[in-house]
Design a protein around this motif. Structure first.
Motif, PDB file in Angstrom:
ATOM      1  N   HIS A  11       0.827  -1.208   0.000  1.00 48.46           N
ATOM      2  CA  HIS A  11       0.000   0.000   0.000  1.00 48.46           C
ATOM      3  C   HIS A  11       0.871   1.272   0.000  1.00 48.46           C
ATOM      4  N   THR A  15       5.674   4.862   4.529  1.00 52.29           N
ATOM      5  CA  THR A  15       6.935   4.269   4.084  1.00 52.29           C
ATOM      6  C   THR A  15       7.091   4.443   2.575  1.00 52.29           C
ATOM      7  N   VAL A  82       7.485  -0.725  10.261  1.00 56.91           N
ATOM      8  CA  VAL A  82       7.823  -1.610  11.383  1.00 56.91           C
ATOM      9  C   VAL A  82       6.581  -2.416  11.767  1.00 56.91           C
ATOM     10  N   THR A 121       9.578   3.069   8.885  1.00 57.61           N
ATOM     11  CA  THR A 121       8.727   3.967   9.661  1.00 57.61           C
ATOM     12  C   THR A 121       7.986   3.146  10.711  1.00 57.61           C
ATOM     13  N   GLY A 124       5.833   4.486  16.756  1.00 60.24           N
ATOM     14  CA  GLY A 124       6.658   5.025  17.842  1.00 60.24           C
ATOM     15  C   GLY A 124       8.037   4.405  17.893  1.00 60.24           C
ATOM     16  N   ALA A 125       8.108   3.084  17.986  1.00 59.82           N
ATOM     17  CA  ALA A 125       9.400   2.446  18.243  1.00 59.82           C
ATOM     18  C   ALA A 125       9.643   1.272  17.304  1.00 59.82           C
TER      19      ALA A 125
END
Ligand SMILES: Cc1cc2nc3c(=O)[nH]c(=O)nc-3n(C[C@H](O)[C@H](O)[C@H](O)COP(=O)(O)O)c2cc1C
Length: 229
Positions: A11, A15, A82, A121, A124-125
């Motif tokens: 998609h 990113t 991520v 991307t 958060g982490a």
């Protein structure tokens, strides 16, 4: 200059937009591939690529399409959101198919003069570990210069990304694109890559996998030949 972007998702989210932004700034010919659309198969662990040759992989017809773009490109961009602190399953599945190209087996000579970029991307982490997933492969393929760009976008899609973060991404992609353009045609791998190559060369001299050893011999790497020369 030719660039291939391999997106770890199909998609057009944050990113994709960041990778596309960088690819456009690099200029030249840009190819964008999407996973799992362009390669959705999982490595089945048959080890035939290692022992008999990559053309014996049950997914060879699809993998070879991706390989063609990787080999023709001056710049390889791997981009993944991520997912649970790592790359997407689709990206990992694609990278698994190239285990045979690691320096421990049969690295492709042209890789040592290419540049690679890892883009991750997260909400958060996890951008560090996801970028490491991709950089581990680029490094072990022998890619001569590797950049990483990680951004905790705090968003579920591109529209939600703040203007401040978008400005920061414009600056980072400007910097990386300029460096890539400056280095194109002049890449020499760092000492770390050369040291890994020499370590693998020692291993190949002992000939633990005949197919790999033949490849190293054919390339002249067990003698004085080196892939970056
Ligand atoms: C299955 C799944 C797992 C995720 N895991 C994480 C995570 O471990 N850490 C995190 O910060 N964000 C996580 N996210 C959020 C995405 O990484 C984040 O929204 C990313 O920017 C999405 O990129 P995209 O717009 O390109 O799809 C996850 C999202 C999904 C769908």
């Amino acid at each position: 200059m030719k660039t291939v972007i391999i997106n770890g998702q199909s998609h057009h989210g944050s990113t994709y937009h960041i990778a596309h932004m960088l690819g456009t700034k690099i200029g030249g010919e840009l190819t964008e591939l999407f996973l799992p659309k362009d390669l959705g198969e999982f490595c089945v662990g048959c080890t035939r690529c290692f022992l008999e040759g990559e053309d014996k992989c049950p997914h060879y017809s699809k993998v070879s399409q991706i390989t063609k773009y990787i080999d023709e490109a001056d710049v390889i961009i791997l981009a993944s959101p991520v997912y649970v602190y790592h790359v997407t399953g689709a990206m990992k599945a694609m990278l698994d198919h190239y285990g045979y190209r690691w320096m421990a087996h049969r690295p492709e000579k042209a890789m040592f003069k290419k540049q690679g970029v890892c883009i991750a991307t997260a909400s958060g982490a996890g951008v560090g570990s996801a970028n490491k997933d991709m950089a581990d492969s680029l490094f072990n393929w022998g890619v001569g210069k590797i950049y990483k760009l990680g951004m905790p976008v705090a968003a579920a899609n591109w529209d939600q990304v703040s203007d401040k973060k978008k400005r920061s991404l414009e600056n980072s992609t400007d910097r990386i694109a300029q460096s890539i353009k400056r280095s194109c045609g002049k890449v020499t791998p760092p000492l770390k890559t050369k040291a890994m190559f020499m370590l693998m060369r020692m291993m190949q001299k002992n000939g633990w996998n005949e197919h790999d050893k033949e490849y190293w011999e054919k390339n002249g790497w067990l003698g004085n030949g080196r892939p970056w020369k």
